[in-house]
Design a protein around this motif. Sequence first.
Motif, PDB file in Angstrom:
ATOM      1  N   SER A  28      -8.131  -2.204   0.080  1.00  0.00           N
ATOM      2  CA  SER A  28      -7.733  -0.854   0.468  1.00  0.00           C
ATOM      3  C   SER A  28      -7.654   0.037  -0.762  1.00  0.00           C
ATOM      4  CB  SER A  28      -6.366  -0.883   1.167  1.00  0.00           C
ATOM      5  OG  SER A  28      -5.824   0.416   1.279  1.00  0.00           O
ATOM      6  N   ASN A  67       0.845  -1.207   0.000  1.00  0.00           N
ATOM      7  CA  ASN A  67       0.000   0.000   0.000  1.00  0.00           C
ATOM      8  C   ASN A  67       0.874   1.250   0.000  1.00  0.00           C
ATOM      9  OD1 ASN A  67      -2.579  -1.192   0.047  1.00  0.00           O
ATOM     10  ND2 ASN A  67      -2.454  -1.521   2.248  1.00  0.00           N
ATOM     11  N   ASP A 111      -5.614   2.261  -1.119  1.00  0.00           N
ATOM     12  CA  ASP A 111      -4.201   2.637  -1.242  1.00  0.00           C
ATOM     13  C   ASP A 111      -3.356   1.554  -1.908  1.00  0.00           C
ATOM     14  OD1 ASP A 111      -4.492   5.145   0.179  1.00  0.00           O
ATOM     15  OD2 ASP A 111      -4.693   3.944   2.002  1.00  0.00           O
ATOM     16  N   ALA A 112      -3.973   0.469  -2.400  1.00  0.00           N
ATOM     17  CA  ALA A 112      -3.221  -0.639  -2.992  1.00  0.00           C
ATOM     18  C   ALA A 112      -2.362  -0.153  -4.154  1.00  0.00           C
ATOM     19  CB  ALA A 112      -4.177  -1.724  -3.460  1.00  0.00           C
ATOM     20  N   TYR A 113      -1.104  -0.596  -4.177  1.00  0.00           N
ATOM     21  CA  TYR A 113      -0.149  -0.168  -5.202  1.00  0.00           C
ATOM     22  C   TYR A 113       0.440  -1.364  -5.954  1.00  0.00           C
ATOM     23  CZ  TYR A 113       3.846   2.254  -7.310  1.00  0.00           C
ATOM     24  OH  TYR A 113       4.759   2.758  -8.198  1.00  0.00           O
TER      25      TYR A 113
END
Length: 347
Positions: free
Chosen positions: A326, A286, A328-330
């Motif tokens: 989430s 994240n 914010d997952a990357y």
Amino acid sequence: MEKRLEVWDRPGVCGLDNSGNFCYFNAVLQCVCSTVPLVEYLLHPDTRKELARAKCQVAQVFVRLLEQMWLGRSSSCAPVEARSLLCSILPQFNNDSQQDAQELLLLLFNALHDDLKKVGRRKTHSSKHLIQDQDRKCATGLGESTIVSKLFEGSFSYVTVCMRCDHKTHNTQTFTVLSLPIPTHISKCSIQDCLSPFFEQTLLTGAERMLCSACELRKETALVTFLDKPPEILVLHLKRFGCKGKNQVKLRTNVTFTTELDLSLFLSSSAQKTSCTFYRLYAVVNHIGHLNMGHYTALCHNTLTRTWHCFDDSAVRELHDNHVQSPDAYVLLYSCKPFRKPKIPGL
């Protein structure tokens, strides 16, 4: 829902101290630590002997860190040696600036792969003939085969069709990390919405038209991409950092994902018959915050406890399955084979 672990007797669940701005490094290491087939290979006694004989410095540093994280009794450890090695082989990370976790993960794969090739070369030299094992002799995008290419490398098949004479050409390209564009015109989408544009048919027109080798004319060309050889472990990178006008920005589109991923729609006809199509999520990186002032954390599934944990540098907490999703997952890591209890000596 979430609880801090009180008694530390969980192998593979170990926080990493952060003495600077190395949260991106810690998050990537947690994903590596959760990749059970890689951990099993590196911590196997026979592998460790071969690494010592071939003087594989990078791999041996990882072995010592993984040993701490899987067999240690502390709630956290300091990856000082691994960080020092990182700065020596990848000098662009030798500073306190915020760095890209996806870029680091890819470079670590390459560094570990290059180091492990020494083992195969040593065996080839000592036996005075080429190794016949198919896993070791195949030519891949990473070069000679190692556990890294065996686990993480896949390939695409590109088919171009001339719209004038229907002449087809086939090309392949290997990859270890699949970078996916994120739709910018919506606030929420699914991981399938990111995968589909990557594989959908594209019509090349204007200056993008390709010269047909059959009719020798530049005509409109259809380009179709298929997943020809899915990797055993699929790494998906969501391209959150892009440009808006002349400014670099972070895309905050909420990309929803599930713990199971079906790739059957994107496989070539031959791959559909022979390859795994279903993948299970086991780790997430994240990115929280802004482009220049952000923070990385990792969410990883532990195969022994069968639970998820959130790793925020040295702080570790158990996480309910429902909280893995989430905005914010990357970076997402999926495995096509369920991880079993790792066979680690001393575990």
